[in-house]
Design a protein around this motif. Structure first.
Motif, PDB file in Angstrom:
ATOM      1  N   ILE A 143      73.915  26.839  87.467  1.00 41.97           N
ATOM      2  CA  ILE A 143      73.921  26.826  88.932  1.00 41.97           C
ATOM      3  C   ILE A 143      72.716  26.028  89.401  1.00 41.97           C
ATOM      4  N   GLY A 144      72.992  24.921  90.093  1.00 41.88           N
ATOM      5  CA  GLY A 144      71.886  24.104  90.577  1.00 41.88           C
ATOM      6  C   GLY A 144      70.994  23.602  89.465  1.00 41.88           C
ATOM      7  N   GLY A 145      71.570  23.334  88.296  1.00 39.72           N
ATOM      8  CA  GLY A 145      70.795  22.810  87.180  1.00 39.72           C
ATOM      9  C   GLY A 145      70.078  23.864  86.365  1.00 39.72           C
ATOM     10  N   ARG A 146      70.248  25.161  86.715  1.00 39.06           N
ATOM     11  CA  ARG A 146      69.590  26.236  85.973  1.00 39.06           C
ATOM     12  C   ARG A 146      70.626  27.186  85.399  1.00 39.06           C
ATOM     13  N   GLU A 147      70.297  27.796  84.271  1.00 36.81           N
ATOM     14  CA  GLU A 147      71.171  28.795  83.670  1.00 36.81           C
ATOM     15  C   GLU A 147      70.797  30.170  84.205  1.00 36.81           C
ATOM     16  N   LEU A 148      71.747  30.819  84.898  1.00 38.36           N
ATOM     17  CA  LEU A 148      71.513  32.130  85.498  1.00 38.36           C
ATOM     18  C   LEU A 148      72.649  33.057  85.078  1.00 38.36           C
ATOM     19  N   GLN A 149      72.294  34.216  84.529  1.00 35.64           N
ATOM     20  CA  GLN A 149      73.327  35.075  83.970  1.00 35.64           C
ATOM     21  C   GLN A 149      73.971  35.965  85.022  1.00 35.64           C
ATOM     22  N   THR A 150      75.193  36.382  84.724  1.00 34.17           N
ATOM     23  CA  THR A 150      75.946  37.284  85.594  1.00 34.17           C
ATOM     24  C   THR A 150      75.299  38.670  85.573  1.00 34.17           C
ATOM     25  N   PRO A 151      74.932  39.216  86.731  1.00 33.96           N
ATOM     26  CA  PRO A 151      74.335  40.559  86.731  1.00 33.96           C
ATOM     27  C   PRO A 151      75.389  41.660  86.811  1.00 33.96           C
ATOM     28  N   VAL A 152      75.062  42.835  86.316  1.00 35.51           N
ATOM     29  CA  VAL A 152      75.889  44.020  86.513  1.00 35.51           C
ATOM     30  C   VAL A 152      75.788  44.434  87.979  1.00 35.51           C
ATOM     31  N   LEU A 153      76.912  44.795  88.580  1.00 37.47           N
ATOM     32  CA  LEU A 153      76.920  45.264  89.962  1.00 37.47           C
ATOM     33  C   LEU A 153      76.993  46.786  90.055  1.00 37.47           C
ATOM     34  N   ALA A 154      77.762  47.397  89.172  1.00 36.47           N
ATOM     35  CA  ALA A 154      78.040  48.829  89.269  1.00 36.47           C
ATOM     36  C   ALA A 154      76.764  49.658  89.202  1.00 36.47           C
ATOM     37  N   GLY A 155      76.488  50.373  90.286  1.00 36.52           N
ATOM     38  CA  GLY A 155      75.339  51.264  90.344  1.00 36.52           C
ATOM     39  C   GLY A 155      73.990  50.589  90.470  1.00 36.52           C
ATOM     40  N   ARG A 156      73.959  49.250  90.693  1.00 37.12           N
ATOM     41  CA  ARG A 156      72.681  48.523  90.697  1.00 37.12           C
ATOM     42  C   ARG A 156      72.400  47.809  92.025  1.00 37.12           C
ATOM     43  N   ILE A 157      73.203  48.025  93.050  1.00 34.90           N
ATOM     44  CA  ILE A 157      73.085  47.209  94.245  1.00 34.90           C
ATOM     45  C   ILE A 157      72.411  47.932  95.404  1.00 34.90           C
ATOM     46  N   ALA A 158      72.883  49.137  95.738  1.00 35.18           N
ATOM     47  CA  ALA A 158      72.347  49.851  96.897  1.00 35.18           C
ATOM     48  C   ALA A 158      70.839  50.056  96.754  1.00 35.18           C
ATOM     49  N   GLY A 159      70.092  49.626  97.773  1.00 30.51           N
ATOM     50  CA  GLY A 159      68.645  49.833  97.795  1.00 30.51           C
ATOM     51  C   GLY A 159      67.856  48.931  96.890  1.00 30.51           C
ATOM     52  N   THR A 160      68.418  47.803  96.436  1.00 36.39           N
ATOM     53  CA  THR A 160      67.693  46.918  95.512  1.00 36.39           C
ATOM     54  C   THR A 160      67.497  45.511  96.059  1.00 36.39           C
ATOM     55  N   ALA A 161      67.736  45.288  97.357  1.00 37.70           N
ATOM     56  CA  ALA A 161      67.518  43.958  97.949  1.00 37.70           C
ATOM     57  C   ALA A 161      66.051  43.559  97.791  1.00 37.70           C
ATOM     58  N   PRO A 162      65.744  42.257  97.732  1.00 34.99           N
ATOM     59  CA  PRO A 162      66.632  41.098  97.905  1.00 34.99           C
ATOM     60  C   PRO A 162      67.434  40.807  96.643  1.00 34.99           C
ATOM     61  N   PHE A 163      68.396  39.852  96.779  1.00 29.03           N
ATOM     62  CA  PHE A 163      69.303  39.544  95.686  1.00 29.03           C
ATOM     63  C   PHE A 163      69.184  38.085  95.265  1.00 29.03           C
ATOM     64  N   LYS A 164      69.949  37.729  94.260  1.00 25.88           N
ATOM     65  CA  LYS A 164      69.873  36.484  93.509  1.00 25.88           C
ATOM     66  C   LYS A 164      68.629  36.527  92.627  1.00 25.88           C
ATOM     67  N   ASP A 189      60.689  46.906  91.679  1.00 26.49           N
ATOM     68  CA  ASP A 189      59.778  46.869  92.825  1.00 26.49           C
ATOM     69  C   ASP A 189      60.294  45.953  93.928  1.00 26.49           C
ATOM     70  N   ARG A 190      61.478  45.367  93.722  1.00 27.00           N
ATOM     71  CA  ARG A 190      62.142  44.517  94.714  1.00 27.00           C
ATOM     72  C   ARG A 190      61.245  43.340  95.105  1.00 27.00           C
ATOM     73  N   ASP A 191      60.569  42.790  94.115  1.00 27.86           N
ATOM     74  CA  ASP A 191      59.646  41.690  94.357  1.00 27.86           C
ATOM     75  C   ASP A 191      59.918  40.590  93.322  1.00 27.86           C
TER      76      ASP A 191
END
Length: 596
Positions: free
Chosen positions: A428-449, A526-528
Motif C-alpha cells: 500500500i503506497g509502496g509499503r508492506e502493511l499487514q491485515t489486522p485482526v478486527l474482532a474484539g480489537r476495535i472499540a476504544g483503540t483509535a486512532p487507526f491504520k 496506549d493509542r499512540d
C-alpha cells in the motif's frame, strides 16, 4: 507451480483489468467478470462418473437433510432448528452462542453439534422434538464435526487450540488428538476411511490426518507466482478427489506501483478458486465468481457439485464433477441477500441452502430434465441476536458490490475472515502493511491504520473503501458497518499452562521489560505512535487476540511471537531487554501474550 497459459486467460477478468492511467478510475470496457466455473488447468477426473459415494455425515456442514426437511445449526442465534419440507420450523434447541457445524446419523436419528463458545459437543436425539442426550467436553472452540462411515468415531476440529480430536461415539471418551495448522475449519473423511482432510483459513494448505493414529501431512493448495492461498472454509470428497473452494490472493505486486491501492495497483488482488486434489497427488484448479466461499456439496447421483458463499447470492454448479470433461452447470440464483453458509443434498437431488442473513432455508427442487427449479425461500426461523443496525452492518461486511470495491470484486470478509486476518502483508503506497485482526480489537483503540492517521473507524473505513476502488457508503451504511465491527466478539484464546501464564504476566508488567509502558489498558495499547529504530513511527497495536494475528509487526516480517520478541523481523528496537530472556522466560511471556 508455474501458471499455464490458460490461467492468465481465465483470470484476466479479475487480475488484468487496467486503470485509466492518471485518472485513478477503472476502464470498465476492459473488465470481464469471472465466470461461475472455468478450469484453469487440465482436469484430473476419470472417464466415467465416480461410484464411490460416502455418507453425508462424513463431511461437516451447517445444514443436513432430514426426511423431507432439514436440520440446521444457526451461528447467529445459537439454535439447532429442524424444518419441514416448506422450510418452517418444527423443533428448536438452544446449543450456544456462535454454534458450530453438525453431523447427523440417520440410522440412530442423532445429531452431533459443536458448541463453539461452550467447548463441548452436544449429542441430540432428533424426532418430533430435539432433545439433548448428553455433552462431551472438547479443547477450546470446537467448530466442525464428521462421523466415520461406521458411525463409531466422531471427529472434531477445534479452532483456538488447533486440534483434531477423535471421540468414541459409544461412550463419548476421547480416543486421540493431534495438532493442526492455524485456523482449522471444515473437515471431510476420505472415501476409503483411512484419512480426513481439514480446511484452514490461514495456512494455504489442507491438513491430511491419518485415522489410525493422527499423523498429519500438509497438502498445499495450488498457487502461482507472487500469490498466496487463504480462506479454505469447507472441503468435501467427489469420489476419491478432495475438492475445496478457497481464495487466491496477491498481497504484493510482482511490479510494485506507488498507488495507494491494495496490491500496489488497481487490479483486484483476490480471486476465488476451486481446487481438485487427487489421491495420487495430481491437482487441478478452476476460477469461480463465488465470493467468500463457505459451503460445498456433491450430488453423487448426478455427479454435480455445488459451491456457495456469503458475499454473492448465486450458487455455482459444476457438472460431471468427478470426470475428465468437468464443466460449468446452471447457475442457481438465491434472490435477495441470503448469506449462504451451508449446503445439503436432499431426497431426489433437491438442494437445501442455509441463508445465514435471513436465518431461513432455501430449497431448489429438480426439474424432470435434471436442472434446478426456481428457489423456494422459507420463513425466518429465529430472530437474530444482533439489533437492526448491527445486522445491517454484518450484511454489508459480507457484501461484494461497487460501493465497497471496484466491480464488486471484494468484500470486507475476504481479507478479514470471520473478523480475523488473512496473515498477509499488502503493498500500500509502496509499503508492506499487514491485515489486522478486527474482532474484539476495535472499540476504544483509535486512532487507526498502522501510521495512526485515521482518527476514528469511520475515517479508516472510508480510506479502505477508497483503496479498494469502491464508490463509498452512505452515512447510514457506514454507521451500520462501524456498529457491527465494534461489536465483534474477541477471538478465543488457546489453552495455556496457568503457571506459565502467571509468570509471563509478571514479566510483561515488569519495569525491566517495559511492555506495559506502551501496551496498557483494557486493549493493551496506549493509542499512540512510536518510532522503532530508524524507521517511521507506527501506531501501537492492541495485543488482544494476539495468538490469532500472526505474523507480527506492521510489515508481517516476524512469523512468530518468539521472532518478534527476539528482534528477528525487519522492525528493530522494540525491547532490548526481551532479547535477554532465557528460553523458559520467553516461553512464559509468549504463553501470557497468547491468552490476551
Amino acid at each position: 507451480m508455474r501458471a499455464p497459459v490458460s490461467l492468465f486467460a481465465a483470470l484476466c477478468g479479475l487480475f488484468c483489468a487496467r486503470a485509466a492511467r492518471g485518472s485513478g478510475h477503472w476502464d470498465e470496457e476492459e473488465f470481464v467478470p469471472p465466470p461461475p466455473f472455468q478450469l484453469t488447468s487440465a482436469a484430473i477426473g476419470g472417464a466415467r462418473p465416480a461410484t464411490s459415494d460416502g455418507p453425508a455425515h462424513a463431511a461437516s456442514s451447517r445444514i443436513v437433510a432430514v426426511d423431507d426437511g432439514a436440520l440446521v445449526s444457526d451461528a447467529d442465534s445459537g439454535m439447532l432448528i429442524r424444518t419441514d419440507a416448506t422450510g418452517a420450523a418444527t423443533a428448536q434447541l438452544a446449543i450456544g452462542a456462535q454454534a458450530g457445524l453438525l453431523a447427523y446419523d440417520p440410522s440412530a436419528r442423532r445429531a452431533y453439534v459443536a458448541d463453539r463458545r461452550g467447548d463441548r459437543i452436544v449429542v441430540v436425539d432428533v424426532g418430533d422434538k430435539l432433545v439433548a442426550r448428553t455433552t462431551w467436553r472438547t479443547p477450546a472452540e470446537p467448530y466442525a464435526v464428521a462421523l466415520t462411515a461406521d458411525r463409531k468415531t466422531l471427529l472434531v476440529t477445534t479452532i483456538a487450540d488447533r486440534t483434531l480430536v477423535a471421540f468414541d461415539v459409544a461412550g463419548g471418551s476421547e480416543r486421540w488428538r493431534t495438532a493442526l495448522s492455524a485456523e482449522p475449519r471444515g473437515l471431510a473423511i476420505a472415501r476409503d476411511g483411512k484419512s480426513v482432510l481439514v480446511a484452514s483459513l490461514a495456512s494455504g494448505a489442507l491438513d491430511q490426518v491419518a485415522l489410525d493414529g493422527g499423523r498429519v501431512k500438509r497438502r498445499a493448495l495450488p498457487v502461482f507466482t507472487g500469490q498466496r492461498a487463504r480462506g479454505a472454509f469447507a472441503v468435501t470428497f467427489v469420489g476419491d478427489m478432495a475438492v475445496t473452494p478457497y481464495q487466491l490472493e496477491r498481497p504484493v505486486a510482482a511490479q510494485p506501483e506507488t498507488g495507494d491501492h491494495y496490491g500496489g495497483g488497481f487490479d483486484p488482488p483476490i480471486a476465488h478458486q476451486i481446487a481438485f486434489l487427487g489421491a495420487d497427488g495430481r491437482r487441478a484448479t478452476a476460477t469461480t465468481n463465488v465470493n467468500e466461499p463457505r459451503a460445498i456439496a456433491w450430488d453423487a447421483a448426478r455427479d454435480r457439485l455445488y459451491v456457495a458463499g456469503l458475499a454473492i447470492d448465486e450458487i455455482a454448479s459444476v457438472d460431471r464433477a468427478s470426470q475428465i470433461d468437468v464443466g460449468p452447470g446452471k447457475i442457481a440464483k438465491l434472490g435477495k441477500r441470503c448469506g449462504a453458509d451451508g449446503l445439503a443434498i436432499g431426497r431426489q437431488g433437491s438442494l437445501f441452502v442455509w441463508c445465514s442473513f435471513t436465518r431461513s432455508v432455501a430449497r431448489f427442487d429438480l426439474k424432470p430434465n435434471g436442472t434446478l427449479a426456481k428457489v423456494k425461500r422459507g420463513p425466518e426461523l429465529v430472530a437474530s441476536v444482533l439489533d437492526e443496525q448491527r445486522h445491517a452492518g454484518m450484511v454489508l461486511f459480507h457484501t461484494a458490490n461497487d460501493e465497497l470495491s471496484s466491480f464488486g470484486g471484494m468484500s470486507c470478509g475476504a481479507c478479514h475472515l470471520e473478523g480475523r486476518a488473512d496473515g498477509l502483508s499488502w503493498l500500500i503506497g509502496g509499503r508492506e502493511l499487514q491485515t489486522p485482526v478486527l474482532a474484539g480489537r476495535i472499540a476504544g483503540t483509535a486512532p487507526f491504520k498502522w501510521d495512526g492517521t485515521a482518527k476514528d473507524l469511520q475515517t479508516s473505513l472510508r480510506q479502505t473503501i477508497g483503496r479498494l476502488g469502491g464508490s463509498g457508503l452512505s452515512k447510514q451504511e457506514l454507521g451500520s458497518l462501524v456498529a457491527f465491527i465494534e461489536a465483534m466478539p474477541a477471538v478465543r484464546a488457546p489453552t495455556r499452562d496457568a503457571k506459565a501464564v502467571a509468570r509471563g504476566k509478571q514479566l510483561f508488567e515488569s519495569n525491566e521489560l517495559g511492555c506495559a509502558s506502551c501496551h496498557d489498558g483494557a486493549s493493551f495499547t496506549d493509542r499512540d505512535q512510536h518510532q522503532l529504530g530508524r524507521g517511521k513511527a507506527f501506531d501501537t497495536p492492541s495485543l488482544t487476540s494476539l495468538a490469532a494475528s500472526a505474523p507480527y509487526f506492521h510489515d508481517g516480517s516476524a512469523a512468530t511471537l518468539e521472532e518478534a520478541l527476539r528482534d528477528r523481523g525487519r522492525v528493530h528496537g522494540m525491547s532490548d531487554a526481551a532479547m535477554k530472556l532465557d528460553g523458559t522466560q520467553l516461553a512464559q511471556l509468549v504463553a501470557f501474550l497468547e491468552t490476551l
